[in-house]
Write an enzyme that holds these catalytic residues in place. Structure first.
Site, PDB file in Angstrom:
ATOM      1  CE1 TYR A 196      -5.765   0.203  -4.897  1.00  0.00           C
ATOM      2  CE2 TYR A 196      -6.576   2.387  -5.427  1.00  0.00           C
ATOM      3  CZ  TYR A 196      -5.431   1.242  -5.830  1.00  0.00           C
ATOM      4  OH  TYR A 196      -5.591   1.414  -7.465  1.00  0.00           O
ATOM      5  CG  HIS A 220      -0.013  -0.419  -4.072  1.00  0.00           C
ATOM      6  ND1 HIS A 220      -1.930   0.216  -3.880  1.00  0.00           N
ATOM      7  CD2 HIS A 220      -0.584  -1.806  -4.858  1.00  0.00           C
ATOM      8  CE1 HIS A 220      -2.490  -0.721  -4.522  1.00  0.00           C
ATOM      9  NE2 HIS A 220      -1.856  -1.397  -4.961  1.00  0.00           N
TER      10      HIS A 220
END
Length: 482
Positions: free
Chosen positions: A410, A460
């Site tokens: 995400y 990430h």
């Protein structure tokens, strides 16, 4: 004999005076003192009929040379009378050269010249009128223009003319408009809205506005102006697919539902009042301030504070770093594991990565009964409840699909803050992102430059997000400060 000699003597005298002339012709010579004379063939004597006065100085008494000079002053008409050969000379006035024909000729020439001049003047006047009135009308463009002739045509065999049935003009126009409308509806159905070059400005900024989609196909493919970045009381606006993806990011224990959690949360905080739509009467500039170590000794403090909105995130500090990072904050992005107290007047913006985060927000602003999520968290926080904002879970899915393109599980807090600013602000400036000048990834308040805090999280993709941020700067949608 005597008469013959007299006649011969008279003829010789005549020749001496006026020169030889045939009989019956006019003689030009005569003494100026004679008024007339007659010669009779029978008697051979010359008689004087009358005398007007004494002879002039050039008369007969003056000799031959004088007599010849006098011949030019008189005209003598000689006639022969019958068989007797009588010669009669009658004095009369000298014939004058006729001047009347010359005068008439001069008048005719003068009239002809006047007539030619009048014709020339009429021609000049006609040309002047033509140039002034008719030439501009001929040079003016036509009121209606013929449609362009298409070169793409087919030659078809000649068919006999058919009898056409003409409908009323109003009915024809109505049918044409209806057909054109159907074509436009079919052409635009299920297709994205394209940018119109001549559309009105979306904001009041002197430069470009973020919401204006022209000039960048790359940006237009990723930016969706219909997205709602903030979570409202009504959950029905959230797409089920996006909601299901968000619920699977970080599992939360318990049997609670999203509707129940949201109902309790909005009993503590107020519904969002932030106007996220651009206005032509407003220019909202935003500074998104990251926590990179490249802010040290940057001197960007005053420039950051000059923006309408100053967005900071997580555990950002300003005290002691005002010269480089400024001291103003209007919006502070955080989640439970990075929560800090927020000053009055500052909007706390929650990034809920899981359902438990919404429960924590309600608890931290009220009872403080939630002390952990997947780690120990701050039980209570100081914040203005009327200014608390919550990012829409569907917005996470939008950033993950359109912007980070599924790189990482995400998006990061920094990436979400930039895309949020693109939907809320008219102009965006970005500070404190990326590595420092030596290539180190760390926070500007950390003393250990080799900590590499930005690379420790495996959820990430910092490298890909950095490329997206740099491309935004290339497309002119943000201003990236190093």
């Amino acid at each position: 004999m005597t008469g013959s000699r007299s006649r011969e003597t008279a003829a010789e005298r005549e020749k001496e005076l006026c020169g030889h002339a045939p009989r019956g012709r006019s003689l030009c010579l005569a003494p100026s003192g004679l008024s007339g004379w007659k010669s009779s063939g029978d008697s051979g004597r010359v008689r004087r009929r009358s005398r007007s006065g004494p002879p002039a100085a050039g008369g007969l008494h003056g000799g031959e040379s004088e007599g010849r000079g006098l011949c030019a002053q008189r005209n003598i008409q000689m006639t022969a009378a019958g068989r007797t050969g009588q010669l009669t000379a009658v004095r009369g006035p000298a014939p004058r050269r006729k001047a009347r024909p010359v005068a008439m000729l001069l008048r005719r020439k003068l009239c002809a010249a006047v007539l030619v001049a009048a014709v020339l003047l009429l021609m000049l006047a006609s040309q002047s009128i033509h140039r002034r009135h008719f030439l501009p009308m001929l040079m003016a463009p036509p009121i209606t223009q013929a449609p362009p002739i298409s070169t793409n045509f087919e030659i078809k065999p000649t068919e006999p003319p058919a009898i056409m049935k003409l409908n009323p003009p109003i009915k024809i126009l109505a049918e044409q408009e209806e057909q054109q409308k159907e074509k436009e509806d079919n052409a635009t159905k299920d297709q994205p809205v394209l940018y119109v070059q001549n559309q009105q400005r979306q904001c009041g900024c002197s430069g470009s506005c973020v919401s204006e989609l022209g000039g960048s196909d790359w940006f237009r493919k990723r930016y969706d102006p219909k997205q709602e970045p903030l979570l409202a009381e009504n959950i029905s606006g959230v797409e089920p697919a996006a909601l299901q993806w968000w619920l699977g990011l970080q599992r939360s224990g318990g049997d609670v539902t999203l509707e129940d959690v949201m109902s309790q949360m909005f009993q503590v905080i107020s519904p969002p009042s932030l106007d996220t739509k651009p206005l032509r009467s407003r220019c909202r500039s935003c500074a998104v301030v990251g926590n990179s170590g490249n802010l040290r000794e940057s001197g960007h403090g005053e420039r950051i504070d000059s923006h309408s909105f100053v967005i900071r995130m997580n555990k950002a500090l300003t005290r002691g770093f005002e010269k480089d990072v400024g001291n103003r904050t209007t919006h502070h992005f955080l989640y439970p594991e990075s929560a800090v107290d927020v000053d009055g007047g500052v909007s706390l913006v929650l990034l809920p990565f899981k359902l438990r985060d919404l429960e924590w927000l309600t608890s931290a602003l009220s009872t403080g009964h939630i002390k952990t999520t997947y780690m120990r968290v701050k039980e209570r926080i100081q914040a203005d409840k009327d200014k608390v904002l919550v990012v829409n879970p569907a917005f996470f899915k939008y950033v993950h699909d359109r912007w980070t393109e599924h790189h990482g599980r995400y998006p990061s807090t920094g990436m979400l803050a930039i895309v949020f600013a693109l939907h809320v602000c008219d102009q965006v400036s970005v500070f404190g992102y990326g590595a420092d000048r030596e290539g180190n990834w760390h926070h500007y308040w950390e003393k250990n430059r080799h900590a590499g805090a930005f690379r420790k999280t495996g959820v990430h993709n910092a490298d890909f997000e950095t490329e997206i941020i740099q491309q935004l700067a290339i497309e002119g949608k943000i201003t990236l400060h190093r």
